[in-house]
Design an enzyme around this catalytic site. Sequence first.
Site, mmCIF file in Angstrom:
data_model
loop_
_atom_site.group_PDB
_atom_site.id
_atom_site.type_symbol
_atom_site.label_atom_id
_atom_site.label_comp_id
_atom_site.label_asym_id
_atom_site.label_seq_id
_atom_site.Cartn_x
_atom_site.Cartn_y
_atom_site.Cartn_z
ATOM 1 N N HIS A 320 0.820 -1.217 0.000
ATOM 2 C CA HIS A 320 0.000 0.000 0.000
ATOM 3 C C HIS A 320 0.850 1.262 0.000
ATOM 4 O O HIS A 320 0.619 2.194 -0.783
ATOM 5 C CB HIS A 320 -0.935 0.000 1.210
ATOM 6 C CG HIS A 320 -1.710 1.266 1.367
ATOM 7 N ND1 HIS A 320 -1.287 2.309 2.170
ATOM 8 C CD2 HIS A 320 -2.845 1.689 0.788
ATOM 9 C CE1 HIS A 320 -2.140 3.298 2.087
ATOM 10 N NE2 HIS A 320 -3.104 2.944 1.262
ATOM 11 N N CYS A 651 0.413 -3.845 -17.247
ATOM 12 C CA CYS A 651 0.164 -2.753 -16.303
ATOM 13 C C CYS A 651 0.802 -3.029 -14.945
ATOM 14 O O CYS A 651 0.622 -2.259 -14.003
ATOM 15 C CB CYS A 651 -1.334 -2.506 -16.137
ATOM 16 S SG CYS A 651 -2.251 -3.926 -15.498
#
Length: 702
Positions: A320, A651
């Site tokens: 994160h 990606c």
Amino acid sequence: MSKEYSQENTDVAVRSSATAEDLPDASFAGQQETFLNVSGAAELINAVRNCFASLFTDRAISYRETFKYDHFAVGLSVCIQKMVRSDLGSSGVAFSLDTESGFKDVVVINGSYGLGEMVVQGSVSPDEFMVFKPLLKEGYDAVIEKKLGVKDRMMVYGDGPEERVKIIDVDIDLKEQFCLDNEKIIQLSRWVMHIEKYYSALKNKWCPMDVEWAIDGLSNKLFIVQARPETIHSRKDNDTLIEYVLLPHGAMALVKGIAVGDRVGVGKVKLMNATNKGMTEVQDFRAGDVLVTEMTDPDWEPIMKKASAIVTDKGGRTCHAAIVAREMGIPAIVGCGNATAVLSDGEEVTISCAEGETGVVYKGCLPYDVVQTKISDLPAIRTALTLNVASPSLAFRFSNIPNKGVGLVREEFIINNYIGIHPLALLKHKSLSDPKLSQAIQSRIVGFEDEVDFFISKLSFGIAKIASAFYPNKVIVRFSDFKSNEYFNLLGGKYFEPQEENPMIGWRGASRYYSDDYKAAFELECKAIKKVREEMGLGNVVVMVPFCRTVEELLKVKAVMADYGLLPGKDGLELYLMAEIPSNIIMAGEFAEHINGFSIGSNDLTQLSLGLDRDSSLVAHLYDERNPTVKRMLAHLIKTAKECGVKIGICGQGPSDYPDFAQFLVEEGIDSISVTPDSVIKTIKAIHAVEKKIKEKELPLL
């Protein structure tokens, strides 16, 4: 004027217009005084005199000193206008560009109740609306953002000659409503665009505008009360990208870890406790501090936005803290192991991510250079380079970076930051007998019709901001890919999420969408996509299914999408598959029959191919997309996609971190590479180098 309005002494505003206000290198707007609700000859003359005198307030003198303007070279005229009774309506300002990034294609509107001085002075937190100009011109309802402000006070007419205006509290029912409806938002936006077009033609160049508006509460009519050229972003150089270079030094390396991005940051260490999320320390965290903690989660993002850099003990390159830091352009070093033990609160440090894969925390504040690169000087490449963009608030800033669109928009980032509530909790909280949860949800959905409207609108606004920033280039939106432990942390999530031993390979991605336990929430996601594409007109949005294990699962997802009005192929809607599981590679030919293309998710693919936890610092040294196993799988997928006639891109994080990995993909013939915005320059240079070699060898790209 009094005769015209059939009043003994009509109410007017006395406003200044100084010649210095519109100089090209400074905005003098708001430096002189405005007087509202002036009536009678004597009061009018006094207000005019005071208006002239305001050229020499402390504020105005100080401002001119800062910009080295001659105090006696500034001229001022006074404008007398009939008052618009916005004390009974609403008022505010509007810009014909995004005021933060300078993005040209939006109208940004701020508004509140009462007379406009409260918004202009910043005395209230106004409502904010954003409209996408190109699609508004085409007739779409192109409102791409609505944010409810804290409109707790308003300026209204006073009680007599001694009190022209006064400030009162806003009724609670008004506070919980937007001050403009969609009809007025669209009308005002059209007017602002018209004003911008007029002044641009007058000046023979693009001239963004700063406009003040007011709605008369008696007639409900909209008025423009002032317009001036915007003087900040209209002068900026949009042809420059930035690189950070640490200068030679002999400073001690205190901590090392995995570098995120390629920037340098300096500041004072602020140690924060991960177990209580540091919420008790938020007020002590100052802008420019270096956040040092064990690990972060989505609750920390308000703090992270203020940080000059982030350092964590735990985590890998796709944790994160790393993802958020990249999106925000903040240097971060993750997986240090002992940063919280080694670094001291208040210690001055330099965080360097500009020296390769390893990030280093140095003692002291070290000097560094910022190298600027002209976009127009970058080499042309044949491979399509797209961007990974998660944060709607940063999309306009990224739009100026060379790109062919967006290769990855993560819905879960928008849901977490814009909504913060588990979708099933929104739908079912009234049946849970949890009054605290219901109260919290009701407080968040203020301004929207109901819980469903709140979720669909907020998600669609987030997607629309990103899609409009890169319009008309393609923007691939990935349906939500929360793991059960991440969904659990959303408001109300504890009622709907299972306790899984390994959420990373548990109930996530495609397996949720057709499940009876989650399908109602997936319907909201589909409706948000429909709203963006059909109502707002952003047909450049296409969708992607993550973590889809089997072909049969893909067909189930497509059937559910069709039930909710999303039909691949209709009105140009494309469907992509996130290729991140070995089964996606092995069965690529079978998957290809039902999709428009693959987008490689190298983060999960590396994890599942090598059998390791990508967030574990203990095995981080083994985590590498360039491992021969992973590269062989990718080569096979690219070849299969080409044979099947579907598009193939990537990606995942690999090309952003490793230019040589990007070069490998180009050599294999990949169609597009999506990278984080801070990796664009080095990736373009790497791709150009390998394309040049291919051309010299006369080996055509596959």
